[in-house]
Design a protein around this motif. Structure first.
Motif, PDB file in Angstrom:
ATOM      1  N   SER A  64       0.866  -1.180   0.000  1.00 20.34           N
ATOM      2  CA  SER A  64       0.000   0.000   0.000  1.00 20.34           C
ATOM      3  C   SER A  64       0.900   1.227   0.000  1.00 20.34           C
ATOM      4  CB  SER A  64      -0.927   0.032   1.218  1.00 20.34           C
ATOM      5  OG  SER A  64      -0.242   0.418   2.382  1.00 20.34           O
ATOM      6  N   ARG A  85      -3.057  -4.575  -5.094  1.00 11.91           N
ATOM      7  CA  ARG A  85      -4.475  -4.693  -5.433  1.00 11.91           C
ATOM      8  C   ARG A  85      -4.916  -3.329  -5.924  1.00 11.91           C
ATOM      9  NH1 ARG A  85      -6.061  -8.117  -0.026  1.00 11.91           N
ATOM     10  NH2 ARG A  85      -4.783  -9.919  -0.554  1.00 11.91           N
ATOM     11  N   LYS A  86      -5.863  -3.306  -6.848  1.00 14.34           N
ATOM     12  CA  LYS A  86      -6.171  -2.042  -7.506  1.00 14.34           C
ATOM     13  C   LYS A  86      -7.045  -1.089  -6.686  1.00 14.34           C
ATOM     14  CE  LYS A  86      -9.953  -3.858 -10.269  1.00 14.34           C
ATOM     15  NZ  LYS A  86     -10.412  -4.156 -11.612  1.00 14.34           N
ATOM     16  N   SER A  87      -7.650  -1.557  -5.621  1.00 13.01           N
ATOM     17  CA  SER A  87      -8.491  -0.640  -4.845  1.00 13.01           C
ATOM     18  C   SER A  87      -8.048  -0.585  -3.400  1.00 13.01           C
ATOM     19  CB  SER A  87      -9.958  -1.061  -4.934  1.00 13.01           C
ATOM     20  OG  SER A  87     -10.132  -2.328  -4.352  1.00 13.01           O
ATOM     21  N   GLY A  88      -8.119   0.605  -2.837  1.00 10.93           N
ATOM     22  CA  GLY A  88      -7.850   0.810  -1.423  1.00 10.93           C
ATOM     23  C   GLY A  88      -6.392   0.723  -1.024  1.00 10.93           C
ATOM     24  N   LYS A  93      -6.312   6.238  -9.857  1.00 14.25           N
ATOM     25  CA  LYS A  93      -7.277   5.830 -10.883  1.00 14.25           C
ATOM     26  C   LYS A  93      -6.699   5.910 -12.290  1.00 14.25           C
ATOM     27  CE  LYS A  93     -11.353   6.927  -8.229  1.00 14.25           C
ATOM     28  NZ  LYS A  93     -12.517   7.759  -8.031  1.00 14.25           N
ATOM     29  N   ILE A  96      -5.090   2.541 -13.140  1.00 13.73           N
ATOM     30  CA  ILE A  96      -5.888   1.310 -13.070  1.00 13.73           C
ATOM     31  C   ILE A  96      -6.391   0.913 -14.454  1.00 13.73           C
ATOM     32  CG2 ILE A  96      -8.020   0.292 -12.174  1.00 13.73           C
ATOM     33  CD1 ILE A  96      -7.481   1.888  -9.600  1.00 13.73           C
ATOM     34  N   GLU A  98      -8.887  -1.859 -16.301  1.00 16.18           N
ATOM     35  CA  GLU A  98      -9.952  -2.835 -16.095  1.00 16.18           C
ATOM     36  C   GLU A  98      -9.803  -3.960 -17.112  1.00 16.18           C
ATOM     37  OE1 GLU A  98     -11.848  -2.764 -13.506  1.00 16.18           O
ATOM     38  OE2 GLU A  98     -11.329  -0.735 -12.865  1.00 16.18           O
TER      39      GLU A  98
END
Length: 183
Positions: A64, A85-88, A93, A96, A98
Motif C-alpha cells: 500500500s 491490489r487495484k483498490s484501497g 485511478k 488502473i 480494467e
C-alpha cells in the motif's frame, strides 16, 4: 490444519533474517500512527535491519502507498515494491486498467502500460504506480523504480508443430523482472 504458526518474516537468498509471530502484539508505535497490526509488525521488522536503503519486495497483502511511505520514512529508509491490489491501496485511478469481458479486447490490451509518480508529498518523491496488461491487468507500487523500460527475456516453450522446446523472446517491464527475481 488448525494448529499452524503464522508469522511475518524478512528473508533473502534463502535465509530468514528476522520474523514476527502473529500471536505477539504488534508494535504500539505504529498502531498509534493508525497503521494496521499487519503493517505495524512489518515496519517493526524493517527497523531490525542493520543498514539503510534496502530494497524490499512485498506480497500484495502488504502493498500500500501508506506502508511504503512509512517504510521509507522509518529508521532504515527501506525502498519497497510489489504487486498491488487495484483498490484501497493507493494505486491512482489514472493507472488502473480494467479487464474487458470480450477476448478480442483483452488481446488488444496486451502490453498497455500506464504509470504515475506521486507528486504531492514532499517527503516521498520516488513512489511510482504503474500497471501493465499481460493476460490480465497487473498493478504495481514501487519505491525502488529507477526507470520504466521494457527488457527482452528468453524463455523455453513447447512448440506443437515441431514437438520440441524452442527459445521464445518476450518483453517484460524491468521493474517486474526485478520484483519477480527478488521474491
Amino acid at each position: 490444519e488448525g494448529g499452524g504458526f503464522q508469522g511475518d518474516a524478512i528473508c533473502c537468498d534463502g535465509y530468514t533474517y528476522s520474523f514476527f509471530m502473529r500471536k505477539m502484539p504488534a508494535a504500539k508505535t505504529y498502531l498509534h500512527m493508525g497503521l494496521s497490526p499487519l503493517h505495524a509488525r512489518c515496519l517493526f521488522l524493517l527497523d531490525q535491519l542493520k543498514e539503510k536503503h534496502h530494497v524490499c519486495g512485498v506480497d500484495n497483502l502488504y502493498t500500500s502507498a501508506r506502508f511504503f511511505r512509512e517504510a521509507f520514512l522509518g529508521k532504515n529508509q527501506v525502498h519497497c515494491h510489489g504487486v498491488a491490489r487495484k483498490s484501497g491501496r493507493g494505486v491512482p485511478k489514472c493507472v488502473i486498467q480494467e479487464e474487458p469481458k470480450r477476448k478480442t479486447l483483452q488481446d488488444q490490451m496486451r502490453g498497455t502500460t500506464k504509470a504515475a509518480i506521486l507528486s504531492d508529498d514532499p517527503d516521498i518523491k520516488d513512489l511510482v504506480a504503474f500497471s501493465v496488461y499481460d493476460t490480465k491487468p497487473v498493478h504495481f507500487l514501487s519505491m525502488a523504480c529507477t526507470g520504466l523500460k521494457w527488457i527482452e527475456k528468453r524463455k523455453k516453450v513447447f512448440e506443437r508443430e515441431s514437438s520440441t522446446n524452442v527459445s521464445m523472446v518476450l518483453l517484460r517491464p524491468e521493474v517486474t523482472d526485478l520484483y519477480n527475481n527478488g521474491m
